[in-house]
Design a protein around this motif. Structure first.
Motif, short mmCIF file in Angstrom:
data_model
loop_
_atom_site.label_atom_id
_atom_site.label_comp_id
_atom_site.label_asym_id
_atom_site.label_seq_id
_atom_site.Cartn_x
_atom_site.Cartn_y
_atom_site.Cartn_z
N UNK A 1 10.94 15.66 5.67
CA UNK A 1 11.91 14.38 6.49
C UNK A 1 10.89 13.32 6.58
N UNK A 2 11.80 12.11 6.45
CA UNK A 2 11.43 10.74 6.66
C UNK A 2 11.96 10.23 8.01
N UNK A 3 10.95 9.69 8.68
CA UNK A 3 11.39 9.14 9.95
C UNK A 3 10.60 7.73 10.10
N UNK A 4 10.88 6.96 11.26
CA UNK A 4 10.16 5.60 11.19
C UNK A 4 8.58 5.87 11.23
N UNK A 5 7.78 4.80 10.84
CA UNK A 5 6.35 4.74 11.07
C UNK A 5 6.11 4.68 12.68
N UNK A 6 4.99 5.37 12.83
CA UNK A 6 4.40 5.21 14.25
C UNK A 6 3.87 4.12 14.82
N UNK A 7 3.41 3.21 13.76
CA UNK A 7 2.76 1.72 13.99
C UNK A 7 3.41 0.69 13.12
N UNK A 8 3.45 -0.71 13.94
CA UNK A 8 3.63 -1.81 13.20
C UNK A 8 2.42 -2.46 12.57
N UNK A 9 1.33 -2.04 12.80
CA UNK A 9 0.25 -2.76 12.54
C UNK A 9 -0.75 -1.82 11.49
N UNK A 10 -0.51 -0.70 11.22
CA UNK A 10 -1.29 0.26 10.31
C UNK A 10 -0.46 0.59 9.41
N UNK A 11 -0.81 1.04 8.28
CA UNK A 11 0.09 1.65 7.38
C UNK A 11 0.29 2.96 7.63
N UNK A 12 1.28 3.54 7.34
CA UNK A 12 1.81 4.89 7.71
C UNK A 12 2.38 5.61 6.37
N UNK A 13 2.24 6.66 6.05
CA UNK A 13 2.97 7.42 5.11
C UNK A 13 2.98 8.57 5.03
N UNK A 14 3.75 9.38 4.44
CA UNK A 14 4.16 10.79 4.47
C UNK A 14 3.63 11.44 3.05
N UNK A 15 3.10 12.59 3.09
CA UNK A 15 2.52 13.31 1.91
C UNK A 15 3.52 14.56 1.89
N UNK A 16 3.68 15.33 0.83
CA UNK A 16 4.26 16.39 0.69
C UNK A 16 3.47 17.72 1.41
N UNK A 17 4.32 18.78 1.57
CA UNK A 17 3.73 19.85 2.52
C UNK A 17 2.19 20.12 2.15
N UNK A 18 2.16 20.72 0.90
CA UNK A 18 0.78 21.31 0.56
C UNK A 18 -0.18 20.22 0.41
N UNK A 19 0.29 18.92 -0.27
CA UNK A 19 -0.83 18.02 -0.28
C UNK A 19 -1.34 17.51 0.89
N UNK A 20 -0.55 17.73 1.93
CA UNK A 20 -0.90 17.33 3.31
C UNK A 20 -1.88 18.42 3.74
N UNK A 21 -1.39 19.56 3.61
CA UNK A 21 -2.09 20.90 4.02
C UNK A 21 -3.60 20.93 3.24
N UNK A 22 -3.57 20.59 1.98
CA UNK A 22 -5.04 20.62 1.38
C UNK A 22 -6.04 19.64 1.88
N UNK A 23 -5.53 18.33 2.18
CA UNK A 23 -6.22 17.46 2.99
C UNK A 23 -6.67 17.69 4.08
#
Length: 421
Positions: free
Chosen positions: A132-154
């Motif tokens: 899912x893609x939604x809005x970013x939680x901050x207007x000042x700091x970069x926010x981005x989404x990773x795939x499920x397992x890329x996120x899990x690995x990190x």
């Protein structure tokens, strides 16, 4: 005058969250929100976030589509994975609460204020490779989404003390206010021109893909239904309006602005037919809590060819489904608004707000039938000698309160971001 007359209604959109001046490359360590933070420890941890990317949501224990897990795994395996997922989300909620709120968007604002380099997200869509893609939680700091397992690995590397680092190349531009337009077309009515039938869909979509099923298919259905009516040369008793709403995804802004600007349409509304999901044939029409909706819709759908109508379930008076879609802008004012509902499960899992919501998912044979259905329903409603009653049924009991569900209240359209008022 041409039968279809476009009319523009301009409103201001809410700017998306960007990171002004962040063009280039960012590099830094990856951290999780620690367990057991409380009191002064919270402020101490926040002061050390400079140069860090913060993992902002709990990881998934498995990124396998649930229906296939249930079909192939032992029951105890499914139960174990569910238990791990629930425990992880509960524990993560406590970590967020230490930052001030279990709502991640509220809690994560503190990370930006503390000087974190970036916020890393993953909202898995519970399907193979869909997020899912939604809005970013901050207007000042970069926010981005990773795939499920890329996120899990990190997450695993950060939790076990391996101190992972990531390098992010990004380009972001704050474009300022961008006007968003409703696009309206109408076929004027004859003897009941001050009463209305509305065909409804929305124009905007999330940026991960092209928005083919949310809501390109609804827009195409409405366009084709109006083309069919125009080609047939109909002269409806009531005015038929096609509403292509802007900024639906930002809070029904376009349709709410229209209902505010056009109380005469709300007052004279015979019916709104809204389509806002996926492809496949329309399978269900719900009464949305209007006590006598069944009497009217049954009359209208009786005029639809059996080959199209035979697979459609009618649910009356029904509850108020999908309050986050544009029919709600009419329903909240007590005006009859109904959904033309296509199959939902696959749409919700794979294309709704994901990077997979693309042109190749459209089934044009079904879309053609949906347009025919919408055209006939609109015309039948326009010719009905009886106005659709607005009596409200008791909504189903809310399991949380034990009381009947409450009729929604109309919220003012947010025509400009609060900070720009």
């Amino acid at each position: 005058m041409d039968l279809i007359e476009p009319r523009r209604r301009t409103l201001e959109a809410i700017p998306m969250a960007y990171s002004p001046g962040s063009d280039g490359v960012l590099e830094g360590r990856v951290v999780t929100i620690p367990d057991g933070l409380e009191g002064a420890d919270v402020d101490t941890w926040l002061t050390g976030l400079e140069g860090a990317f913060v993992l902002a949501v709990p990881p998934e224990p498995m990124c396998r589509a649930r229906q296939e897990l249930e079909a192939n795994a032992r029951e105890e395996t499914v139960a174990k994975i569910d238990s791990i997922r629930q425990a992880g989300r509960a524990a993560w909620g406590q970590r967020l609460e230490a930052l001030g709120s279990r709502n991640p968007y509220t809690a994560l604002a503190r990370l930006a204020d503390a000087g974190a380099t970036g916020i890393v997200m993953n909202w898995w869509s519970e399907g193979w490779g869909a997020n899912k893609i939604f809005e970013a939680p901050s207007r000042e700091v970069p926010s981005f989404s990773l795939s499920c397992e890329d996120y899990g690995l990190l997450y695993r590397l950060a939790e076990d003390g391996s101190h992972p680092r990531i390098r992010v190349e990004m380009t972001a531009t704050l474009t300022g206010e961008v006007p968003q337009d409703n696009v309206i077309a109408e076929i004027p009515g004859s003897d009941l021109a001050d009463e209305y039938v509305v065909l409804s869909a929305h124009l905007d979509s999330w940026h991960a893909a092209s928005g083919a099923t949310d809501n390109g298919t609804g827009t195409l259905m409405v366009l084709e239904a109006m083309r069919l009516l125009k080609t047939a040369g109909v002269a409806p008793r009531r005015t038929i309006i096609a509403g292509h709403w802007a900024a639906e995804e930002m809070g029904l802004i376009g349709s709410r602005a229209f209902t505010e600007d056009h109380p005469e349409v709300v007052e004279g509304l015979q019916a709104t037919f809204n389509q806002d999901n996926g492809t496949w044939r329309i399978e269900k029409i719900e009464g949305q809590g209007f006590l006598h909706a069944g009497e009217r819709i049954a009359r209208w759908i009786a005029q639809v060819p059996r080959t199209i109508a035979s697979g459609i379930e009618l649910e009356f008076p029904g509850t108020q489904y999908s309050r986050g879609s544009d029919h709600s802008s009419f329903v909240c004012a007590g005006a009859p608004g109904f959904r033309l509902q296509s199959p939902y499960d696959e749409y919700r899992q794979y294309t709704w707000h994901t990077e997979r919501d693309t042109y190749d998912k459209i089934v044009f044979d079904d879309l053609r039938e949906n347009a025919i259905l919408a055209a006939i329903l609109a015309y039948a409603a326009s010719e009905d000698p009886v106005r659709t009653p607005r009596d409200k049924a008791l909504l189903p009991v809310d399991e949380r309160t034990g009381e009947p569900g409450a009729w929604p209240e109309c919220r003012p359209a947010m025509r400009r971001p609060p900070e720009l008022e």
